[in-house]
Structure formats: C-alpha cells, structure tokens
Design an enzyme around this catalytic site. Structure first.
Site, PDB file in Angstrom:
ATOM      1  N   CYS A   1       0.827  -1.214   0.000  1.00  0.00           N
ATOM      2  CA  CYS A   1       0.000   0.000   0.000  1.00  0.00           C
ATOM      3  C   CYS A   1       0.857   1.258   0.000  1.00  0.00           C
ATOM      4  O   CYS A   1       0.334   2.371  -0.068  1.00  0.00           O
ATOM      5  CB  CYS A   1      -0.924   0.022   1.210  1.00  0.00           C
ATOM      6  SG  CYS A   1      -1.996  -1.405   1.306  1.00  0.00           S
TER       7      CYS A   1
ATOM      8  N   ASP B   1       2.830   2.378   2.485  1.00  0.00           N
ATOM      9  CA  ASP B   1       3.291   2.910   3.770  1.00  0.00           C
ATOM     10  C   ASP B   1       3.262   1.884   4.891  1.00  0.00           C
ATOM     11  O   ASP B   1       2.330   1.108   5.023  1.00  0.00           O
ATOM     12  CB  ASP B   1       2.576   4.198   4.201  1.00  0.00           C
ATOM     13  CG  ASP B   1       1.144   4.305   3.727  1.00  0.00           C
ATOM     14  OD1 ASP B   1       0.656   5.405   3.542  1.00  0.00           O
ATOM     15  OD2 ASP B   1       0.503   3.229   3.562  1.00  0.00           O
TER      16      ASP B   1
ATOM     17  N   CYS C   1       5.259   8.258   2.266  1.00  0.00           N
ATOM     18  CA  CYS C   1       5.411   9.598   1.716  1.00  0.00           C
ATOM     19  C   CYS C   1       5.713  10.592   2.837  1.00  0.00           C
ATOM     20  O   CYS C   1       5.724  10.233   4.020  1.00  0.00           O
ATOM     21  CB  CYS C   1       4.144  10.000   0.977  1.00  0.00           C
ATOM     22  SG  CYS C   1       2.711  10.103   2.048  1.00  0.00           S
TER      23      CYS C   1
ATOM     24  N   CYS D   1      -2.734   8.614   6.107  1.00  0.00           N
ATOM     25  CA  CYS D   1      -1.459   8.667   6.841  1.00  0.00           C
ATOM     26  C   CYS D   1      -1.708   8.918   8.319  1.00  0.00           C
ATOM     27  O   CYS D   1      -1.054   8.322   9.185  1.00  0.00           O
ATOM     28  CB  CYS D   1      -0.561   9.780   6.293  1.00  0.00           C
ATOM     29  SG  CYS D   1      -0.098   9.551   4.574  1.00  0.00           S
TER      30      CYS D   1
END
Lengths: 129, 404
Positions: free
Chosen positions: A37, A39, A63, A106
């Site tokens: 995915c 992360d 990221c 995130c």
C-alpha cells in the site's frame, strides 16, 4: 502536491527516529500498514512503572505525510500515560499537519500505530504477570 | 534558472527549442492568415507554411506528406486512429489488439470501443517491458482489424520491436498503428521499412509547441477511418477545424531539428544514461532498473529504490523535477499499471522514480541529481522499517501485513 510547513519540518527534521529493544518487557512495538500500500510505520514506546510513556521511537516507509504523522505522534505521546496516548485521534493529527483529504490515511495509520504499540506493551505485561 | 528545480521529466514534456519559437513568431502577427482561405494572399501564404511543415513532419518518419494529418496532439491522434478505424470497418471486423502498458488515452479509447461491442485483446508484456511476438501472432484472428502497439513506453522508455510487429501485421492483412509520441526524434522511425499503417506523433515531446500533433494515415494500401470531428472537411476530411500555422510551423521545425540532431543527441544522452546508471548502482545497494536497458531510448531511466517510498523520495529531492510510479502521486492511490504489468511487485512499484533527460540536460545536472538521490535514499533508508527488516534478514513476504 504542496505540503504544509509543518509536514516539511517533520519530514526534514524527523523527531525520534530509531528503535528500542523490542525484547524489553517495558517496550511495546506497533507495526502497521503494508509495503504493497506504500506505507509502513513502526512505532515503539517505553513505558515506566507509573504507566507513563517515557520514550518513543519510529521508523516509517512512506510519503512525506506518513513520515510527518509518525514523527508528530512520537512527540505527542512522550510523557503521556498510555490511557491518554490511546485517545489521540487521527483527525487531530491531520488537522495539526493540515493534511489534504488524499493524505488522511497517513494520520489514520499513525493512530493505528499508537494503539498497536500500546496493545503490544499490555500483552507483554500480562505475560510477565 | 530562477531557482527552479533541475528539469528531469522529459517524457512528460520538453521545453520548446528557441529556434522553434523563432520560426513560429511571424505566424501570430504578420502571417496570420487562415490556411483554408483560398481567395487571397493571406490564406495562400499560411497554406504554404502549413504544407511545408507537413512535409517536414512526414520526412522524419519517411512518409508521403499527403498521408500526414495535423491534430491537437498524440491523445487525439490515438483516439482518431483507434475509433476511426474501428468504426469505419465495423461491418467486416470487430477485433483490436493492443498491449497492457499503452498510454491511458489508448487504453481508454479501447475501453470505449469495448462498451460499443468491439473485442479488445490486451497483450501482456515480458518482465523487460516488451511484448512477445508469439503472443501477438496467436492473438490475430480473421476478425482483427487493427493492432496498436506503442513504439516507446512513456514510463520506462522501452522500444517495442516495430519492424517485426509491422511484418506480422502486414502478412496477416491487419492494420498496424503505433503511438510514437515518445519515439519520434529519439530513434529512427520509417513507416515504409517498418510497415506502419498509422502513427501518432506529438510536437511537445520533441521540443516543439504544445497543442499540436499528427496522425500518419497510410495511403497505399489505403487505410480509411471515420472522423471524430464534423466540420469543414479539412485534413482530407479526417480532421475538420482551422489549423494553426504557427503551431504547424513550430512542429515542422522541431522535426527538422530532431532529424538533424538525433544521432549526435542520442550518443550524448546514451553516455549520460550509462554514467548515471553505473554510478548509482555502485553507490547504492538494491537499486533496480524497470524495463530493458538495451532496448530503451537514451533519455530515460526508471529506477526502483527498494524500501524507500517514491513520493517521500521526491519530496527529499525537491531540487529535481522528476516523477514517480508511486501510488501517492496519483489520485487513484494505485501504483503504476505499467510497472505492475512488468510483474514488478506493488511494493517495488511504490519505490520507483522516472528520470527523463534530453537536449538541454548537462552532465553537471545529471551528476548533481545522482548525488542528491543517493544522499536522500540513504537518509530515508535509515528511517525505513522495511530497510531495517531486510538488513536483519527478515523476509518481508513472510509477514502478515494488515492491508488498509
């Protein structure tokens, strides 16, 4: 994509990068996300006798927003009791870092990482007791 | 350079060459005529300029100039080739063959045709990004009207075996279209030698202006198509609408320059590519090249830096304008379908960076870019739990990851 100043700051000067001894019964380790995915976060906490998180470390594959989210939560949870740390919401993280909608996952991952680390710590404590 | 990042995204677009712009300028002011006006000198002069440009464009692909249709760009050319041919021949044939790594505009045209009832075969690619010619031969049926295989891939720069594909198609009596937006001006293209029936070009990929492209449509043996745009019947009825002489002239000049300078430019870029690739793989472990190294245009490298997420990496190299196959750079959150088609694992697709260089890229810029990337990859790996685990010898595939 334009990043907020806070995201850039955490990305360029990440706080508390590193690791704690995962075999230490006082250390809880949370590993969340998936490489596929894009992360993965590893968050570790060291909890003292009073149930206070006295140290926190992270490593993140992801990221800039993912790195910033995990860096931020290590700052936030240090000095907090595990009960208080568990109440940190992804919305607070997202708001603090001004994450755009496409980056909200995130902040959710960072929330998951805190919970996973606390769970791991509690599990170890049960076994020790 | 006004403090802007070093431009290393030449597959996205190229700067317009100053020599091109100079040739274009008079056509905005003095020579402003409508090339389709037949009754006065303004029109005649504009028409003359457009026709000269047409023959310059034709020359770079060794085509008959009458077979070149100006369009708004390669997206329109691809749409016109696919839909135009499919619609014209739909009573006799209903099958199209293309490949999984084509540009979005081509795949999207195919999807539309499928909705209309056409059958489309999407050929897989090998791990090096090239199609297997045996797959192509096996896919052709007596219902196949068109094979559309791109000349050069926009993400990984690999060159498909055009001459071999052309031969197979010609022998089978099937039209061959190629999206050559990334190929023209970079590698020699010859529609005769390669048996190409339709070919799409874009001006802004070869240092020309944005907003213009061309479709080559073979006249002998004749390829027919239904136009997408209704109007005054310009461009042999295949593409109505007033042409922009300035854009045509710029496109033509870009082709002249590309044709003249292609050989020396390719040598120079090949050397930059080799130096960059050899040095970066020396300085960093676990760097993987996506796509074939030899069957590749000189101005492209697509590299996966294991255990470092692509968008995160791009943020760290903000002095460089590059692009990534990482999901995080797209709204869809899906990693590059091109890399996935090569069999690149999703994780590795997330770690890819495309470095595109060209006419105005210097050796100093490439060295700077490499040093910057090496430094940032090392920093981010120190921060990456995956890098740590892989150093500890943990097989990342053995872990039950929670998908989200």
């Amino acid at each position: 994509m334009a990043y907020s100043k806070k995201v850039i700051d955490h990305y360029e000067n990440p706080r508390n990068v590193g690791g704690l001894d995962a075999t230490d019964p006082l250390v809880g380790t949370g590993l969340v996300g998936a490489p596929a995915c894009g992360d993965v976060m590893k968050l570790q906490i060291k909890v003292n006798d009073e149930g206070i998180i006295e140290d926190a470390k992270f490593k993140t594959f992801g990221c800039g927003s993912a790195i910033a989210s995990s860096s931020l939560v290590t700052e936030w949870i240090k000095g907090k009791s595990i009960e208080d740390a568990a109440t940190i919401k992804n919305t607070e993280i997202a708001q603090h870092l001004s994450l755009p909608p496409v980056k909200l996952h995130c902040s959710m991952l960072a929330e998951d990482a805190i919970r996973a680390a606390i769970e791991d710590y509690k599990k170890k404590q049960k076994i020790a007791a | 350079m006004r403090n802007r990042p070093i431009y290393l995204d030449y597959q996205a677009t190229t700067p317009c060459d100053k020599r091109v712009v100079e040739r274009m300028l008079p056509y905005f002011t003095e020579d402003f005529g409508n090339p389709h006006s037949r009754s006065h000198a303004y029109g005649w002069s504009a028409e003359e300029a457009v026709e000269a440009a047409r023959s310059q464009v034709a020359s770079i692909i060794n085509a008959d100039e009458k077979a070149v249709i100006f369009t708004s760009g390669a997206t329109e050319s691809n749409n016109l080739a696919l839909k135009g041919v499919a619609h014209f021949y739909k009573d006799q044939k209903n099958h199209i063959i293309t490949c999984a790594t084509e540009h979005k505009c081509l795949l999207d045209s195919c999807r539309r045709l499928e909705q209309e009832g056409f059958k489309v075969t999407y050929l897989p690619v090998q791990p090096n990004g090239l199609i297997d010619l045996e797959d192509l031969k096996a896919a052709i049926t007596d219902k196949t009207v068109l094979v559309s295989i791109m000349a050069v891939n926009n993400e990984i720069g690999v060159i498909q075996p055009l001459a071999e594909i052309g031969k197979i198609c010609r022998n089978a009596g099937v039209f061959f279209h190629t999206d050559a937006a990334q190929a023209v001006g970079k590698i020699p293209i010859d529609v005769e030698a390669m048996n190409i029936d339709l070919l799409s070009i874009s001006a802004h990929k070869i240092y020309g202006p944005k907003g213009i492209g061309a479709l080559y449509v073979r006249r002998k043996p004749r390829v027919r198509l239904l136009s997408l745009i209704s109007g005054g019947g310009q461009e042999r009825g295949m593409r109505s609408g007033t042409l922009s002489p300035a854009l045509c002239v710029g496109f033509g000049e870009a082709c002249v320059l590309a044709q003249k300078e292609m050989a020396s430019e390719a040598l120079r870029l090949k050397a930059l590519q080799k130096r960059f690739y050899e040095e970066i793989t020396k300085e960093l472990d676990e760097v993987y090249l996506n796509g074939d190294l030899d069957q590749r245009i000189p101005g492209n490298l697509n590299l996966s830096f294991a255990h470092v997420e692509g968008e995160g990496l791009m943020m760290g190299v903000k002095e460089l304008a590059v692009s990534s196959g990482s999901a995080c750079t797209s709204e869809s959150l899906e990693p590059s379908y091109v890399l996935r088609a090569l069999g690149v694992e999703e994780e590795m697709a997330h770690t890819s960076i495309r470095i595109g260089f060209g006419r105005f890229t210097t050796e100093e810029e490439m060295d700077f870019a490499r040093e910057k990337l090496v430094k940032e990859v090392k920093r981010l790996r120190e921060m990456s739990p995956l890098w740590e685990m892989s150093r500890e010898g943990i097989d990342l595939k053995s872990i039950q990851w929670a998908a989200h």
